[in-house]
Design an enzyme around this catalytic site. Sequence first.
Site, PDB file in Angstrom:
ATOM      1  N   HIS A 179       0.823  -1.220   0.000  1.00 22.80           N
ATOM      2  CA  HIS A 179       0.000   0.000   0.000  1.00 22.80           C
ATOM      3  C   HIS A 179       0.853   1.266   0.000  1.00 22.80           C
ATOM      4  O   HIS A 179       0.336   2.359  -0.229  1.00 22.80           O
ATOM      5  CB  HIS A 179      -0.972  -0.011   1.194  1.00 22.80           C
ATOM      6  CG  HIS A 179      -0.337   0.239   2.529  1.00 22.80           C
ATOM      7  ND1 HIS A 179      -0.093  -0.766   3.442  1.00 22.80           N
ATOM      8  CD2 HIS A 179       0.086   1.388   3.117  1.00 22.80           C
ATOM      9  CE1 HIS A 179       0.453  -0.246   4.531  1.00 22.80           C
ATOM     10  NE2 HIS A 179       0.566   1.066   4.359  1.00 22.80           N
ATOM     11  N   ASP A 259     -11.635  -2.220  -1.479  1.00 24.33           N
ATOM     12  CA  ASP A 259     -11.824  -3.665  -1.290  1.00 24.33           C
ATOM     13  C   ASP A 259     -10.453  -4.318  -1.170  1.00 24.33           C
ATOM     14  O   ASP A 259     -10.023  -5.075  -2.027  1.00 24.33           O
ATOM     15  CB  ASP A 259     -12.610  -4.251  -2.469  1.00 24.33           C
ATOM     16  CG  ASP A 259     -12.873  -5.738  -2.285  1.00 24.33           C
ATOM     17  OD1 ASP A 259     -12.892  -6.201  -1.134  1.00 24.33           O
ATOM     18  OD2 ASP A 259     -13.045  -6.432  -3.310  1.00 24.33           O
ATOM     19  N   SER A 335       4.238   1.766   8.718  1.00 19.27           N
ATOM     20  CA  SER A 335       3.814   0.666   7.860  1.00 19.27           C
ATOM     21  C   SER A 335       4.872   0.385   6.801  1.00 19.27           C
ATOM     22  O   SER A 335       5.534   1.294   6.301  1.00 19.27           O
ATOM     23  CB  SER A 335       2.467   0.981   7.208  1.00 19.27           C
ATOM     24  OG  SER A 335       2.526   2.188   6.500  1.00 19.27           O
TER      25      SER A 335
END
Length: 402
Positions: A179, A259, A335
């Site tokens: 991501h 999603d 992250s």
Amino acid sequence: MAPRADLLRFISILSLLFLPIFTSTSSRPQWILQRVPVVVPQHTEVQPAPHFLSPARLDVASNCDPECHKKAPRPSYWDLRHLLAYETLHSDGRLTETAIGIYGYNPNSITRPAYSSGSSSKAERPRVRRKRQIFGHDGRFSIAGQNFLLKYPFSVAVKLSTGCSGTLVGNRHVLTAAHCVHDGKNYVKGAQKLRVGFLKPKQRDAQYPASYFPSNFTNHIEGGPVPYAPPTNDKMKFQWIRAKRTHVPKGWIKGNPNDIGMDYDYALLELKKPHKRRHMKLGVSPPAQRLPGQRVHFSGFDNDRPGELVYRFCQAGEETSDLLYQHCDAQPGASGSGVYARMWDGRRQSWERKIIGVFSGHQWVERQGASQEFNVAVRITPLKYAQICYWIKGNFMDCREG
């Protein structure tokens, strides 16, 4: 006098951590090498150029809790071939997609759920609440001074120009979260000219005296609480190296950024030149019960402490075959950090740290009327190990044991 008193208190508490934890070889938690499947590319096709429009998401939230993940159907062989196919973004903007083959894989050897300590009762559909990534007292520890920032294992942590963290896993390779470069639909703004930052001193750093910390501080900091941070040194800067290629598994690319499942939230960057630092090896993620103290560790560049490397450790909680849940304190920016463990290597007769996961994001869900929250790491399974190892080494024969 107060700073000196704090320093003495810090050193005295650290000294308690230096007592040997294991007294015999048989009682040491050990890395157990296992034969892993083979994941190799079969054919590559050119894809349309990405848009690079959306900003990077520095954290990812999911409303699928451990029970939800455990109930998901086990992917078939053909599902896995699709999920482990991958895209490669080149620094000149070209995008390719590579189909893969899987050999030596036994689907019956992987169970779902895996080593769960959670309840098996039926869970209600989770409902997302406001996110909070510090659990009670903030247990993070800022690493200061080039004596430690440039010393392994802290030296393997790097910062991405998109705002995330990463970990050196090869001479020119960085493991991070998918991501950080891709939002699930397209590559994010800055992904084409992605850079990796190495924290270095601006000028000759003030050297702490030898008595300031014990010589094996980096080993024992991972063994217990660290209640006091040494003085922060602000004379640091990032030296940047451009990424040459970025590999992202198709399991992350859903076509809809809303999603997104965390199971395949990992990516590998290949730098344009070697970084000349020691890197950390990959390892297949063992069950949490086999980890020393069931602890995991990671270091990253949390946004609320700009310019600082932040280390933390905590006890691992529930796990599925692809995800590890824990309550390590973290903020956006952390992250992409490599989650690692330190165990005994029987072959080398020494302690060794290995990356066993990638820190992905935060979950706060309603389960049966009660709020529960987690930080989540993507586990390096045998198949993911085989894929990432091939990306690094380019030869599946060097990736058969993990």
